[in-house]
Design a protein around this motif. Structure first.
Motif, mmCIF file in Angstrom:
data_model
loop_
_atom_site.group_PDB
_atom_site.id
_atom_site.type_symbol
_atom_site.label_atom_id
_atom_site.label_comp_id
_atom_site.label_asym_id
_atom_site.label_seq_id
_atom_site.Cartn_x
_atom_site.Cartn_y
_atom_site.Cartn_z
ATOM 1 N N THR A 8 1.020 -1.211 -0.235
ATOM 2 C CA THR A 8 -0.354 -0.032 0.136
ATOM 3 C C THR A 8 0.949 1.445 0.276
ATOM 4 O O THR A 8 0.240 2.589 0.065
ATOM 5 C CB THR A 8 -0.722 0.237 1.311
ATOM 6 O OG1 THR A 8 -0.180 0.587 2.764
ATOM 7 C CG2 THR A 8 -1.653 -1.417 1.576
ATOM 8 N N ALA A 9 1.959 1.360 0.219
ATOM 9 C CA ALA A 9 2.824 2.178 0.114
ATOM 10 C C ALA A 9 3.137 2.513 -1.229
ATOM 11 O O ALA A 9 3.742 2.201 -1.875
ATOM 12 C CB ALA A 9 4.394 1.857 0.518
ATOM 13 N N SER A 10 3.662 3.735 -1.623
ATOM 14 C CA SER A 10 3.439 4.276 -2.808
ATOM 15 C C SER A 10 4.949 3.998 -3.488
ATOM 16 O O SER A 10 5.379 4.253 -4.379
ATOM 17 C CB SER A 10 3.706 6.132 -3.229
ATOM 18 O OG SER A 10 4.676 6.603 -2.148
ATOM 19 N N SER A 11 6.152 4.339 -1.960
ATOM 20 C CA SER A 11 7.425 3.874 -2.838
ATOM 21 C C SER A 11 8.215 3.022 -1.493
ATOM 22 O O SER A 11 7.485 2.886 -0.556
ATOM 23 C CB SER A 11 7.937 5.127 -3.048
ATOM 24 O OG SER A 11 7.578 6.112 -2.275
ATOM 25 N N ALA A 12 9.112 2.742 -1.477
ATOM 26 C CA ALA A 12 10.003 2.129 -0.946
ATOM 27 C C ALA A 12 10.616 3.127 0.190
ATOM 28 O O ALA A 12 10.873 3.251 1.149
ATOM 29 C CB ALA A 12 11.265 1.039 -1.296
ATOM 30 N N SER A 13 10.664 4.420 -0.734
ATOM 31 C CA SER A 13 11.470 5.655 0.150
ATOM 32 C C SER A 13 9.892 5.861 1.347
ATOM 33 O O SER A 13 10.500 6.492 2.486
ATOM 34 C CB SER A 13 11.604 7.047 -0.387
ATOM 35 O OG SER A 13 12.296 6.855 -1.611
ATOM 36 N N GLU A 14 8.825 5.797 1.039
ATOM 37 C CA GLU A 14 8.014 6.465 2.141
ATOM 38 C C GLU A 14 8.301 5.312 3.312
ATOM 39 O O GLU A 14 7.873 5.515 4.087
ATOM 40 C CB GLU A 14 6.151 6.191 1.440
ATOM 41 C CG GLU A 14 5.598 5.961 2.515
ATOM 42 C CD GLU A 14 4.501 6.115 1.941
ATOM 43 O OE1 GLU A 14 3.110 4.889 1.871
ATOM 44 O OE2 GLU A 14 4.100 7.150 0.587
ATOM 45 N N LEU A 15 8.413 4.438 3.268
ATOM 46 C CA LEU A 15 8.872 2.895 4.184
ATOM 47 C C LEU A 15 9.901 3.436 4.775
ATOM 48 O O LEU A 15 10.047 3.145 6.464
ATOM 49 C CB LEU A 15 8.790 1.798 3.232
ATOM 50 C CG LEU A 15 7.391 0.814 2.413
ATOM 51 C CD1 LEU A 15 8.223 -0.360 1.952
ATOM 52 C CD2 LEU A 15 6.429 1.045 4.327
ATOM 53 N N ILE A 16 10.786 4.321 4.228
ATOM 54 C CA ILE A 16 12.066 4.329 4.876
ATOM 55 C C ILE A 16 11.746 5.007 5.817
ATOM 56 O O ILE A 16 12.181 5.274 7.234
ATOM 57 C CB ILE A 16 13.232 4.097 3.705
ATOM 58 C CG1 ILE A 16 13.299 3.163 3.126
ATOM 59 C CG2 ILE A 16 14.417 5.028 4.580
ATOM 60 C CD1 ILE A 16 13.984 2.037 3.797
ATOM 61 N N TYR A 17 10.527 6.358 5.535
ATOM 62 C CA TYR A 17 10.268 7.195 6.100
ATOM 63 C C TYR A 17 9.413 7.241 7.238
ATOM 64 O O TYR A 17 9.983 7.356 8.625
ATOM 65 C CB TYR A 17 9.482 8.632 5.594
ATOM 66 C CG TYR A 17 9.183 9.940 6.618
ATOM 67 C CD1 TYR A 17 10.439 10.193 6.797
ATOM 68 C CD2 TYR A 17 8.821 9.646 7.204
ATOM 69 C CE1 TYR A 17 9.660 11.412 7.485
ATOM 70 C CE2 TYR A 17 7.895 11.044 7.701
ATOM 71 C CZ TYR A 17 8.781 11.542 8.369
ATOM 72 O OH TYR A 17 7.838 12.495 8.977
ATOM 73 N N GLU A 18 8.686 5.756 6.994
ATOM 74 C CA GLU A 18 8.134 5.158 8.217
ATOM 75 C C GLU A 18 8.962 4.504 9.096
ATOM 76 O O GLU A 18 8.544 4.516 10.299
ATOM 77 C CB GLU A 18 7.223 4.376 7.862
ATOM 78 C CG GLU A 18 6.002 5.256 6.730
ATOM 79 C CD GLU A 18 4.766 3.941 6.576
ATOM 80 O OE1 GLU A 18 5.091 2.994 5.953
ATOM 81 O OE2 GLU A 18 3.691 4.681 6.609
#
Length: 314
Positions: free
Chosen positions: A119-129
């Motif tokens: 559901t994340a837009s990107s892996a970068s979004e996951l790193i921010y989380e």
């Protein structure tokens, strides 16, 4: 899961981060954004970014030179890479422990720890989380250098927030990242400005693409055409979304001939096309995928299957 990842990170003095071959901004953003995030919060650890540099990513950053011995006893983290065949630098297998952080469908659940959120837009979004969790529970901080890379990864994989993968959470994270001091205009220019020769090739694509009555389209870019416009197959990555501007277009494939294979770049406005990519040894997102063909006859089969998918979606 973020707690488990952080607990694991704490246990290793050397951490090597990988991403996928043929990198895009999210590959570099998640990999190098994580590198600088960990360097900021664990200055005594050695953090390395592996993989062959792609010159189209010069505006973002550069990976490190990683030696064989660096992998001995190291924690390896792979970001933004759905399957093992696409990991850039297959030495990732030689570390002591492996973590996968990704947002693609988890068809290849490799790694000792697997953190996948489609559901994340990107892996970068996951790193921010991961950072947000670390900030709350471990006192982590984020540098402007890391924030710039994560922001680039997010806008790259969301098409500047135009793709359906963009969520309210995505906008909220982007809003947090732009609070950091980095030059967004310079970053956007690096991502989206194109040389005149690429614009000329884009014009060729608009003049020569074929679209059927169901909105399935394709364009073939042979080695002769690449030579005519003085561009490389890698350069064409900036043009993948171009045909999406065409009214009535449902899905399209751009076929780029290289020396021994044909790159298959698939995009869609609605029909699911990553299943098609998988048929030809590739994969990716439901509406943005890639694969490889090894002859123009095989490439024609991709075109045929895309037409069938769009017809079924009518």
């Amino acid at each position: 899961m973020n707690s488990q990842i952080i607990d694991t990170i704490k246990q290793y003095s050397t951490i090597i981060i990988h991403r996928h071959v043929r990198p895009d901004p999210d590959a570099y953003g998640s990999q190098l954004g994580l590198k600088y995030l960990l360097e900021q919060n664990y200055p005594d650890k050695r953090i390395l970014a592996a993989g062959t540099h792609d010159y189209t990513m010069d505006f973002l950053d550069f990976p490190d030179a990683v030696e064989d011995q660096d992998f001995e006893g190291a924690l390896v983290i792979v970001t933004d890479t759905a399957n093992t065949e696409r990991v850039d630098d297959q030495r990732y297998k030689t570390g002591a422990k492996l973590i996968k952080i990704d947002h693609h469908p988890n068809d290849d659940a490799y790694g000792d720890i697997v953190s996948v959120d489609t559901t994340a837009s990107s892996a970068s979004e996951l790193i921010y989380e991961l950072f947000a969790y670390g900030s709350e529970h471990e006192g982590w901080t984020l540098s402007a250098k890391a924030a710039r890379l994560l922001y680039a990864g997010i806008i790259g994989d969301t098409g500047r927030f135009l793709f359906p993968s963009t969520t309210q959470k995505t906008f909220a994270i982007a809003g947090e990242l732009i609070k950091f001091e980095f030059d967004r205009n310079e970053l956007h220019n690096g991502m989206y400005e194109m040389d005149r020769k690429l614009l000329h090739l884009q014009g060729y694509m608009y003049q020569n693409f074929k679209m059927d009555e169901n909105g399935a389209a394709h364009v073939k870019i042979t080695k002769d055409i690449l030579k005519e416009f003085s561009v490389t197959a890698t350069d064409t990555s900036l043009l993948v979304g171009s045909l999406g501007n065409v009214k009535g277009m449902k899905a399209w494939v751009i076929l780029i001939e290289e020396d021994t294979e044909i790159r298959v770049r698939l995009r869609s406005k609605g029909p699911i096309i990553n299943t098609l990519a998988k048929e030809f040894g590739g994969g990716g997102h439901p509406m943005a995928s890639g694969a490889t063909a090894y002859s123009w006859e095989e490439a024609d089969l991709v075109i045929q299957r895309l037409a069938e998918i769009c017809a079924a979606a009518k």
